[in-house]
Design an enzyme around this catalytic site. Structure first.
Site, mmCIF file in Angstrom:
data_model
loop_
_atom_site.group_PDB
_atom_site.id
_atom_site.type_symbol
_atom_site.label_atom_id
_atom_site.label_comp_id
_atom_site.label_asym_id
_atom_site.label_seq_id
_atom_site.Cartn_x
_atom_site.Cartn_y
_atom_site.Cartn_z
ATOM 1 N N GLY A 1 4.712 9.895 6.245
ATOM 2 C CA GLY A 1 5.818 9.455 5.400
ATOM 3 C C GLY A 1 5.894 7.937 5.276
ATOM 4 O O GLY A 1 5.179 7.195 5.947
ATOM 5 N N HIS A 2 6.814 7.489 4.441
ATOM 6 C CA HIS A 2 6.923 6.047 4.174
ATOM 7 C C HIS A 2 7.395 5.284 5.420
ATOM 8 O O HIS A 2 8.191 5.767 6.191
ATOM 9 C CB HIS A 2 7.828 5.762 2.979
ATOM 10 C CG HIS A 2 9.188 6.357 3.022
ATOM 11 N ND1 HIS A 2 10.063 6.255 1.969
ATOM 12 C CD2 HIS A 2 9.840 7.075 3.971
ATOM 13 C CE1 HIS A 2 11.176 6.863 2.285
ATOM 14 N NE2 HIS A 2 11.071 7.362 3.473
ATOM 15 N N ASN A 3 6.852 4.089 5.554
ATOM 16 C CA ASN A 3 7.211 3.160 6.641
ATOM 17 C C ASN A 3 6.692 3.583 8.014
ATOM 18 O O ASN A 3 7.006 2.916 9.008
ATOM 19 C CB ASN A 3 8.734 2.965 6.747
ATOM 20 C CG ASN A 3 9.390 2.662 5.419
ATOM 21 O OD1 ASN A 3 8.834 1.943 4.612
ATOM 22 N ND2 ASN A 3 10.558 3.237 5.175
#
Lengths: 365, 365, 365
Positions: A261-263
């Site tokens: 996922g993002h980050n």
């Protein structure tokens, strides 16, 4: 139905081949000493390839890494067997043992000796599209139907597979291999990065707020940074960051169908096995292993060298060096103690017939 | 928002259409006897298509396979209903029942009668790239932007979808359908193999040894052998073998997003449902079913006709014919007994207040 | 290894940039009132972009949505911080607080103000293939190597990514974004639909009957209907219906690697997080959330606003508004009560040594 030309590894339809090589060359390749007495009479003077224990012949090299296959060792006809010291005396007399503390690593080296990786030609397939401003090193190879967007950079010695898409502005270091149908956008890749076919790198993360008329997309303004020597499996997906970057640390290996996922930030040399998923903003320190189909919630931290078991569901931080499994995650020992306790409990033929538990049931009613 | 032309199955935008057909033709197609007395007055003399029970009209054919839908059977306006003997008397008087021991199989045959599969044209799209040495049967169809590598073989009657990539040396038998964006390398396919869009076949397996400076890739020198009549779902991934081959046995069906590790061997007619994963070197005997999201560890053996339940985590061999579920895997009966025992235990309002368990807790403290 | 030009979000290599904007414009954008007294002396008169709390400088805007990051709030150097009323007094004196009941939504609006989405050019890349009969609105953009089949319709303002495949007869509404390598067949899409790279829409569902000589494919004669404002993640797979349609309700958001079986129906504004799977013919009412890696069996119904937890295995209907987790699924409270009860049970040092349980064990033996 199938009548393949050959069952041996290294089918010439698909793999390059080098050799033959003598015993000295093999020993040198894996930094093993030559056997002091050549026990195996009649062994070939040179060897033509590698094969598993059960298939190898006198002119082939095999190895034993897993004690599960000791039976095959006893029966092997391989000319040379790479083994650890512990099993050296179980190599049959018809084979020469090459002894090394890490047979699997040695196997990797010998197999690469016989089957070197195909070299990369400096060429752009006539069907490829390279947009204005893109910078492609002359030593790189660009495959059929590959797309390289404006201002993208492809470094020396890279191979871009057929149908790959390198988005505008993407930077790819040197000696990277981008598989067929992989897509990369909003990303910066280091050197010797490998993307397997269909890997999806840099698309928007899953971020939205609840507005009055439905969900409102939150702009995903970060990037994906992939450090040196990373490999990412087929059809895996790595979303770009929202306000920070998504980072995959140097040397990490991600298997097929993994979701990042993002980050998310991975440290050095992390392993994420197939179909595992890591939710947004979670961080892995160095040398973390996530086994197959495990899932990590977002915004947590997994300590250095921790190991997360298959199908584990991790809902909170994991200490460095810890081994966890289960859903929710718990220490390995606790998990298997729970499994055993529950089995004992369920096997009681009349669990509610004992005084204590009957009282409990009554109280519940 | 959407105003599709038609809710009926077989939308002419997307599907070919044949017919109409009379009752005799339908009965013959599914090897059913004609009803001795035609109970249904006013039934159409011929039928134009198929539809589910709740949508079918007097000139359409429907079927009942799942007793969950008996209510819809009672209300159906279908002209013909295919049913098993057990439910034949529940077909309403306005419909004609065609009785067969296997209504779902019969439905497949009748639906194919009304909507035959599109035929394959012997043609190569002008945008496709076919490398030198590739051998494409004149009856095969090669789609837009398809790539066929050097020395690859594409058999008679094959359809290669748009953007598909057939790697160098790959052999594809006859009457195969390769979906859009599928990639195949280092593989040999039998006849009538179907790959759905985005399937990844033949990439390197997940194999590496631990070297001094990080992970060292172990060359993956095997192939993928896909036997006759296999189907592989969208975005599924099948890695090629390391020193042996990865083998998918004849007639097996793999669903979307399935992961098959290197050296895995599936027997005949295995079923692997979506998002399940099988780790390296594990073997499935014939007729094994792996339900959705199940995961199998590597180097184990699953016996003939065994069934592995959804989300099951299998860490050791499974006996032929066994039904297992849970993580770790256990027999179905044991799993549900455990679930019930745990529920009873947890419902005790003051579990630690009973004499016996208090003693236990004290001992633990 | 990597020396990216900038760590800030909105890297100019990849993102458009607008501004600078004054405080009034920002407040107006998110419908917040301007602070009555500007507490922050020396704050910039205008702001150039957005950044997370720990990275933002005096000319940047940040936000706080999760109390997990209160520590970063205390230390931030951001010129403006968007916060909820509850945390407004914790914004440091060097920052201006913009107070709003929904900071995350406000962040979405402000970030879009600084980084507007790239506009779509009305153009067809010269390498694209558009088959006869396809209707492409002049305002739509068709990327490199995109394929648009015969009689397909692409609406106004659409962007079709590189290597995307739009099958024959497919209808795409206006302002849709189809990612690179996505494939769509047998489908009708509404307006403002986004497909991420590698999404697979409309392929045959997993349906077969058991014939005498193996499995027999059941024709899949339905479509996929995707309503307005739906987003579907990278490498996700949505199979078309068998005799009905597969329907994804307006506003729903599906994450990467999600699997949707044939005939599944999602209501409005459902959320399906990464790697979750929904088996054939299951229905979700409106506003249902399915968390990551959850699996739903076929032919069940999930009630309005129900929430299914991560890795949950759902084997039967779920009531509207219910929160379930575990495999098999159970109410959240029950799940965690079970976890606690099992932990207590397993920790008893001699569970079988107490009078009651010994009796049970004896009975079992």
């Amino acid at each position: 139905m199938l009548s393949p030309a050959s069952d041996a590894p290294g089918d010439a339809r698909f793999f390059a081949r080098s050799g033959p090589f003598g015993l000295e060359r093999l020993a040198e390749c894996i930094s093993a000493s030559l056997p002091t007495s050549n026990r195996a009479n009649g062994v070939a003077a040179s060897f033509t390839g590698v094969a598993p224990l059960q298939a190898a012949g006198p002119d082939q090299v095999s190895f034993l890494d897993n004690r599960r296959y000791l039976k095959q060792l006893a029966l092997t006809r391989a000319g040379v067997v790479i083994v650890s010291p512990a099993f050296a005396d179980q190599v049959p007399a018809t084979s020469t043992a090459l002894v090394t503390p890490d047979p699997y690593l040695a196997w990797a080296l010998v197999a690469s000796l016989f089957h070197p990786r195909l070299s990369v030609s400096g060429s752009i397939h006539p069907s490829a599209v390279v947009e204005p401003g893109a910078l492609i090193d002359p030593s790189a190879e660009i495959g059929a139907f590959a797309f390289v967007g404006r201002d993208a950079v492809v470094g020396a010695g890279c191979s871009i597979g057929s149908h790959a898409s390198i988005g505008a502005g993407v930077i790819i270091g040197s000696d990277c291999r981008i598989g067929t149908h992989a897509s990369v956008s909003h990303s910066i890749l280091g050197d010797r990065v490998t993307l397997f076919p269909g890997a999806r790198i840099g698309q928007e993360g899953f971020g939205f707020a609840v507005g009055k008329a439905g969900f409102v997309t939150v702009p995903q303004l970060g990037r994906v940074l992939i450090e040196d020597d990373v490999e990412i499996g087929a059809n895996a997906a790595i979303d770009r960051g929202s306000a920070q970057d998504t980072v995959i640390g140097a040397g990490s290996r991600l298997d097929n169908l993994v979701q990042i996922g993002h980050n998310v930030r991975l440290g050095r040399c992390c392993i994420v096995v197939s179909q595992a998923g890591i939710s947004g903003s979670t961080e892995l320190e160095d040398y973390v292993t996530i086994a197959a189909q495990a899932g990590l919630i977002g915004h947590i931290r997994i300590g250095r060298k921790a190991r997360v078991g298959a199908q584990c569901g991790v809902m909170s931080d994991v200490e460095p060096g810890a081994d966890v499994i289960g859903s929710p995650a718990m220490p390995f020992r606790e998990f298997f103690r729970n499994v055993a306790a529950l089995r004992r409990l369920a096997r009681r033929p009349a669990a509610s017939g004992t005084a204590a538990s009957t009282a409990g049931e009554n109280g519940a009613g």
